[in-house]
Design a protein around this motif. Structure first.
Motif, PDB file in Angstrom:
ATOM      1  N   ASP A  12       0.834  -1.207   0.000  1.00  0.00           N
ATOM      2  CA  ASP A  12       0.000   0.000   0.000  1.00  0.00           C
ATOM      3  C   ASP A  12       0.869   1.256   0.000  1.00  0.00           C
ATOM      4  N   LEU A  15       2.296   1.684  -3.464  1.00  0.00           N
ATOM      5  CA  LEU A  15       1.250   2.140  -4.377  1.00  0.00           C
ATOM      6  C   LEU A  15       0.915   3.603  -4.128  1.00  0.00           C
ATOM      7  N   LYS A  26      -4.664   5.690  -6.679  1.00  0.00           N
ATOM      8  CA  LYS A  26      -4.306   4.295  -6.439  1.00  0.00           C
ATOM      9  C   LYS A  26      -5.275   3.386  -7.188  1.00  0.00           C
ATOM     10  N   ALA A  30      -4.306   0.433  -9.790  1.00  0.00           N
ATOM     11  CA  ALA A  30      -4.733  -0.941  -9.524  1.00  0.00           C
ATOM     12  C   ALA A  30      -5.532  -1.499 -10.702  1.00  0.00           C
TER      13      ALA A  30
END
Length: 64
Positions: A12, A15, A26, A30
Motif C-alpha cells: 500500500d 502504491l 491508487k 490498480a
C-alpha cells in the motif's frame, strides 16, 4: 460489482508513493495492473491455442 482489496502495508505504501509521483489515483493504478495481468493471461491462452492449431492441424482437418 465493487470490491475493496486489502493490501499489505508495504505494498500500500509503494502504491501510494507511485500514485503521488505519477499524479494518479491508487484505484487507477490498480485497475491498470489488473487489466495488464488479464491481457497477459489472454495472450498466453491465445499462444497455446495457436501452437495447438499448428501442431495438430492434420488431426483438426480430419475432424472437420
Amino acid at each position: 460489482m465493487a470490491m475493496t482489496p486489502r493490501l499489505p502495508d508495504d505494498l500500500d505504501a509503494q502504491l501510494t508513493e507511485r500514485a503521488r509521483r505519477e499524479g494518479r489515483s491508487k484505484q487507477e493504478l490498480a485497475i491498470e495492473a489488473i487489466q495488464d495481468a488479464q491481457n497477459r493471461a489472454a495472450l498466453k491462452v491465445d499462444d497455446v491455442l495457436a501452437e495447438l492449431m499448428d501442431s495438430d492441424a492434420e488431426i483438426l482437418d480430419y475432424l472437420k
